[in-house]
Design an enzyme around this catalytic site. Structure first.
Site, PDB file in Angstrom:
ATOM      1  N   HIS A   1     -36.715 -36.668  -4.090  1.00 56.63           N
ATOM      2  CA  HIS A   1     -36.896 -35.541  -5.008  1.00 56.63           C
ATOM      3  C   HIS A   1     -38.215 -34.881  -4.604  1.00 56.63           C
ATOM      4  O   HIS A   1     -39.288 -35.427  -4.847  1.00 56.63           O
ATOM      5  CB  HIS A   1     -36.937 -36.064  -6.446  1.00 56.63           C
ATOM      6  CG  HIS A   1     -37.116 -34.993  -7.472  1.00 56.63           C
ATOM      7  ND1 HIS A   1     -36.049 -34.331  -8.037  1.00 56.63           N
ATOM      8  CD2 HIS A   1     -38.224 -34.468  -8.042  1.00 56.63           C
ATOM      9  CE1 HIS A   1     -36.506 -33.448  -8.917  1.00 56.63           C
ATOM     10  NE2 HIS A   1     -37.829 -33.513  -8.936  1.00 56.63           N
TER      11      HIS A   1
ATOM     12  N   CYS B   1     -42.634 -29.518 -13.360  1.00 55.41           N
ATOM     13  CA  CYS B   1     -42.721 -30.537 -14.395  1.00 55.41           C
ATOM     14  C   CYS B   1     -43.643 -30.027 -15.496  1.00 55.41           C
ATOM     15  O   CYS B   1     -44.765 -29.618 -15.236  1.00 55.41           O
ATOM     16  CB  CYS B   1     -43.273 -31.841 -13.815  1.00 55.41           C
ATOM     17  SG  CYS B   1     -43.617 -33.075 -15.074  1.00 55.41           S
TER      18      CYS B   1
END
Ligand code: ZN
Length: 303
Positions: free
Chosen positions: A206, A239
Site C-alpha cells: 500500500h 490518511c
C-alpha cells in the site's frame, strides 16, 4: 534482477483511502457509481469503505448502507477495520474481506486507532480467531517505512510487530507506506526480509506517492516478490491522521507501467483514465495522476 511476473493483482482503493481525506463528501450513490466504473474498467478486488467511528472519519459514515447496496457477483469487496467493533461490522455487512490495521509505530497507532500497538496486536489475535470461516482477512502494517511522529521505523521493529501478528496468520499481509517516505531500496530490503521470515503469506503493498517515489516503489516491490498492489483512480487519497498525507499511486499510471512491461493487471487503461476523469469532476479539483493527463502510449488512433 529476478524475472518479471506474468501478472500482478491491483486492489482499487479510491472509494476508501481515496476519498477519506477529501473535503467534499461524496454521496452513497456517487460512491457506488465510482465502484461500478472501477469494476467496468476491470477491477476485481476493491477496498470500498472503512468501518470506523463516523465522528472521526465522516467520509465513511455511510459504510453500512454502501455495503448493503454494492453490486454483487463481479468483484470481491474489502472493508477496513481498526478494532473488533469495526471487524464485526465488516462481517455483518457481508463483505468478502476485512482488512485490519496495526501500525508499526506506537505513537501513530494511538493517533490512528486510539490505543497502542500492543493493544491492537492483542485485538488482532482475537479477530483472527473470530474470522475463521466467516470472512477473508488481510493484515496491513501501517507506517512500515516510517512514522510521521516517531520518524524512522527500524526494520527490526517492523519485523517484531509482524512476527507478533503472524502468530495468527492473515490470508494476506500488507506493508503500508502510509506517509509516502519509502524508497525503492528500502522496499526491496523490507519486502525481502518479510518474505524470508514468512515465505508462505502473500504480500500486498500500500504505497502513497507523497514524495514521488510511489511507482518506483511499486516496481521494486514487484521485483522483490509482492504479488498485490493497492492503488487509487487518479491517485486520490490520504490518511486523516497523518499530517500532510497525500494520495496513493494512481491506478492508471500503475496499469500503464505494468502493461507496457507485459505484466497483466486485468484492467483496461483507457477505461481507468475515463473513470479517473469522472472522479476528478466529482471531487472538483485536479487529481495527481499523470497518465490521465497525458494519455496512454501508443495513442489509440495510432495503434
Ligand atoms: Zn493509505
Amino acid at each position: 534482477m529476478s524475472e518479471l511476473p506474468k501478472s500482478v493483482e491491483i486492489v482499487e482503493v479510491a472509494a476508501r483511502d481515496g476519498i477519506q481525506n477529501e473535503r467534499k463528501i461524496l454521496s452513497v450513490d456517487t460512491k457506488l457509481d465510482l465502484i461500478r466504473r472501477a469494476i467496468d474498467a476491470g477491477a476485481r478486488r476493491l477496498e470500498v469503505t472503512s468501518f470506523v467511528n463516523p465522528k472521526r472519519v465522516p467520509q465513511m459514515a455511510d459504510a453500512d448502507e454502501l455495503a448493503a447496496r454494492l453490486p454483487r457477483g463481479r468483484a470481491r469487496y474489502v472493508g477496513l477495520a481498526l478494532n473488533a467493533k469495526g471487524f464485526e461490522r465488516a462481517v455483518a455487512a457481508g463483505l468478502d474481506e476485512a482488512n485490519f490495521v496495526v501500525v508499526a509505530s506506537d505513537t501513530f497507532n494511538r493517533r490512528n486507532q486510539g490505543v497502542g500497538t500492543e493493544d491492537t496486536l492483542a485485538a488482532w489475535a482475537e479477530i483472527a480467531q473470530a474470522a475463521k470461516g466467516r470472512i477473508g482477512t488481510g493484515l496491513t502494517v501501517g507506517a512500515a517505512f516510517g512514522c510521521p511522529f516517531e520518524g524512522e521505523v527500524p526494520l527490526a521493529r517492523l519485523l517484531e510487530v509482524i512476527e507478533r501478528a503472524m502468530a495468527h496468520p492473515p490470508d494476506e499481509l500488507a506493508l503500508a507506506d502510509t506517509i509516502g517516505v519509502a524508497t525503492p531500496a528500502e522496499v526491496i530490503e523490507r519486502v525481502g526480509a518479510v518474505r524470508r521470515a514468512f515465505p508462505e503469506v502473500p504480500i500486498r503493498l500500500h504505497l502513497h506517492n507523497t514524495r514521488n517515489t510511489g511507482l518506483a516503489n511499486a516496481w521494486a516491490g514487484i521485483m522483490a516478490g509482492a504479488v498485490t498492489l493497492d492503488s487509487s483512480l487518479g491517485g486520490v487519497g490520504g490518511c486523516p491522521f497523518a499530517p500532510r498525507a497525500t494520495g496513493n499511486i494512481p491506478t492508471e499510471d500503475l496499469v500503464y507501467m505494468l502493461e507496457r512491461a507485459g505484466i497483466a493487471t486485468g484492467l483496461d487503461l483507457d477505461a481507468c483514465i475515463e473513470a479517473a476523469e469522472w472522479l476528478e469532476a466529482q471531487l472538483e479539483h485536479t487529481l495527481p495522476g499523470m497518465v490521465m493527463k497525458a494519455g496512454g502510449f501508443p495513442a489509440p488512433e495510432a495503434a
